[in-house]
Motif scaffolding. Structure first.
Motif, PDB file in Angstrom:
ATOM      1  N   PRO A 193      -4.348  11.380 -17.749  1.00  0.00           N
ATOM      2  CA  PRO A 193      -5.734  11.363 -18.252  1.00  0.00           C
ATOM      3  C   PRO A 193      -6.102  10.054 -18.941  1.00  0.00           C
ATOM      4  N   ALA A 194      -5.182   9.514 -19.749  1.00  0.00           N
ATOM      5  CA  ALA A 194      -5.471   8.230 -20.415  1.00  0.00           C
ATOM      6  C   ALA A 194      -5.595   7.105 -19.394  1.00  0.00           C
ATOM      7  N   PHE A 195      -4.773   7.149 -18.361  1.00  0.00           N
ATOM      8  CA  PHE A 195      -4.844   6.115 -17.321  1.00  0.00           C
ATOM      9  C   PHE A 195      -6.196   6.159 -16.610  1.00  0.00           C
ATOM     10  N   VAL A 196      -6.671   7.356 -16.275  1.00  0.00           N
ATOM     11  CA  VAL A 196      -7.980   7.489 -15.617  1.00  0.00           C
ATOM     12  C   VAL A 196      -9.099   6.995 -16.540  1.00  0.00           C
ATOM     13  N   SER A 197      -9.012   7.365 -17.815  1.00  0.00           N
ATOM     14  CA  SER A 197     -10.040   6.967 -18.771  1.00  0.00           C
ATOM     15  C   SER A 197     -10.091   5.444 -18.917  1.00  0.00           C
ATOM     16  N   GLN A 198      -8.936   4.805 -19.033  1.00  0.00           N
ATOM     17  CA  GLN A 198      -8.917   3.351 -19.192  1.00  0.00           C
ATOM     18  C   GLN A 198      -9.374   2.635 -17.916  1.00  0.00           C
ATOM     19  N   SER A 199      -9.064   3.203 -16.768  1.00  0.00           N
ATOM     20  CA  SER A 199      -9.508   2.594 -15.507  1.00  0.00           C
ATOM     21  C   SER A 199     -11.031   2.633 -15.391  1.00  0.00           C
ATOM     22  N   LEU A 200     -11.637   3.748 -15.793  1.00  0.00           N
ATOM     23  CA  LEU A 200     -13.097   3.848 -15.772  1.00  0.00           C
ATOM     24  C   LEU A 200     -13.725   2.871 -16.762  1.00  0.00           C
ATOM     25  N   TYR A 201     -13.051   2.679 -17.880  1.00  0.00           N
ATOM     26  CA  TYR A 201     -13.559   1.720 -18.873  1.00  0.00           C
ATOM     27  C   TYR A 201     -13.548   0.298 -18.317  1.00  0.00           C
ATOM     28  N   THR A 202     -12.484  -0.050 -17.590  1.00  0.00           N
ATOM     29  CA  THR A 202     -12.425  -1.397 -17.006  1.00  0.00           C
ATOM     30  C   THR A 202     -13.476  -1.586 -15.921  1.00  0.00           C
ATOM     31  N   LEU A 203     -13.881  -0.496 -15.252  1.00  0.00           N
ATOM     32  CA  LEU A 203     -14.962  -0.610 -14.272  1.00  0.00           C
ATOM     33  C   LEU A 203     -16.246  -1.084 -14.952  1.00  0.00           C
ATOM     34  N   LEU A 253     -22.849   6.442 -18.090  1.00  0.00           N
ATOM     35  CA  LEU A 253     -23.141   7.864 -17.893  1.00  0.00           C
ATOM     36  C   LEU A 253     -22.220   8.462 -16.832  1.00  0.00           C
ATOM     37  N   ILE A 254     -22.025   7.731 -15.719  1.00  0.00           N
ATOM     38  CA  ILE A 254     -21.144   8.230 -14.657  1.00  0.00           C
ATOM     39  C   ILE A 254     -19.700   8.331 -15.156  1.00  0.00           C
ATOM     40  N   SER A 255     -19.249   7.321 -15.916  1.00  0.00           N
ATOM     41  CA  SER A 255     -17.888   7.338 -16.442  1.00  0.00           C
ATOM     42  C   SER A 255     -17.684   8.498 -17.404  1.00  0.00           C
ATOM     43  N   SER A 256     -18.678   8.751 -18.254  1.00  0.00           N
ATOM     44  CA  SER A 256     -18.564   9.869 -19.207  1.00  0.00           C
ATOM     45  C   SER A 256     -18.479  11.195 -18.464  1.00  0.00           C
ATOM     46  N   TRP A 257     -19.302  11.328 -17.411  1.00  0.00           N
ATOM     47  CA  TRP A 257     -19.257  12.562 -16.613  1.00  0.00           C
ATOM     48  C   TRP A 257     -17.899  12.703 -15.920  1.00  0.00           C
ATOM     49  N   ALA A 258     -17.391  11.588 -15.359  1.00  0.00           N
ATOM     50  CA  ALA A 258     -16.102  11.636 -14.657  1.00  0.00           C
ATOM     51  C   ALA A 258     -14.961  11.951 -15.626  1.00  0.00           C
ATOM     52  N   ARG A 259     -15.031  11.377 -16.847  1.00  0.00           N
ATOM     53  CA  ARG A 259     -13.972  11.670 -17.829  1.00  0.00           C
ATOM     54  C   ARG A 259     -13.946  13.144 -18.176  1.00  0.00           C
TER      55      ARG A 259
END
Length: 264
Positions: A193-203, A253-259
């Motif tokens: 989960p942390a890896f997915v969250s950080q990857s979305l942040y880098t996007l 908004l998309i990243s927050s929804w995906a997280r």
């Protein structure tokens, strides 16, 4: 007995410590300002010139929008490609950069040292070097963003690995499993989960970064910004800034929804 301890008055902080701290910070700030030759009078002297440009920036040229569509799409494509490749490279490197998942101290030291060097170099410098190597365009920008992403994701995910619950990993090792098997079965599910969250942040960061690295010819909106800025077309520059703001907000908004969906 416990009630008397809990009602004990708290010793008030000394005011002089706060005053001394603020004074030291103020002196350091003044010393730094004098060192770089900062002169607030320049703002007043150039205010008339700045006012005209600020007025133009407050009036976006919406008719310029069709000419920005290709650059916007290229920026998003660069960000997506760089995030996907950067995240794929970063995931195993994060395990090699954590003392929890990598018992080989020499290898751990080497990986952390390389990552420190990667993070020490600004993304703009990577882009400038890669433009000289592979030429102007999106490819140099994507390569610069990939390096930029690896430095960030490995740092954040390896720090998260250092704080995971080691109980399942120790149980897997005690059962005869190898370190790689224990990391894959007992640690990777905790850190995903942390890896997915950080990857979305880098996007999100990639979209902002592409607007900067494009100034040196690395593709995306940055190249368009450089073109309109060179000819002092601040109405068009204002529209590009507005578009970047909209893209970043939409991605957030998309990243927050995906997280929420992926991480929970």
């Amino acid at each position: 007995m416990s009630a008397s301890v809990s009602t004990r008055p708290v010793k008030p902080r000394s005011a002089w410590k706060t005053v001394v701290t603020l004074a030291v910070i103020g002196l350091i700030t003044v010393w730094a300002g004098v060192g770089v030759g900062a002169d607030l009078g320049d703002i007043i002297d150039n205010w008339g010139n700045a006012t005209g440009k600020l007025i133009q920036l407050m009036q976006p040229d919406y008719w310029f929008f069709p000419e920005t569509v290709d650059a916007i799409l290229e920026t998003l494509q660069m960000a997506v490609i760089a995030t996907a490749i950067g995240a794929a490279i970063s995931f195993p490197l994060s395990f090699a950069a954590s003392r929890v998942t990598n018992p080989n101290r020499p290898l751990l030291t080497v990986v952390r040292g390389i990552m420190n060097v990667v993070r020490a170099v600004p993304d703009l410098l990577y882009a400038a070097v890669l433009v000289a190597v592979v030429g102007t365009g999106a490819l140099s920008g994507i390569l610069a963003l990939i390096v930029f992403n690896v430095g960030i994701i490995v740092k954040l995910v390896s720090e998260a690995l250092d704080s995971v619950d080691r109980g399942p990993q120790e149980a897997a090792l005690a059962a005869g499993g190898t370190w790689i098997a224990a990391d894959r079965s007992a640690v990777a599910p905790q850190i995903f989960p942390a890896f997915v969250s950080q990857s979305l942040y880098t996007l999100e960061l990639n979209v902002r970064a592409s607007a900067v690295i494009g100034l040196v010819g690395a593709g995306g909106l940055g190249m368009l910004i450089d073109n309109v800025r060179t000819f002092y077309k601040y109405h068009q520059l204002s529209l590009i800034i507005l578009e970047i703001l909209v893209i970043v907000l939409a991605l957030e908004l998309i990243s927050s929804w995906a997280r929420r969906k992926l991480v929970g």
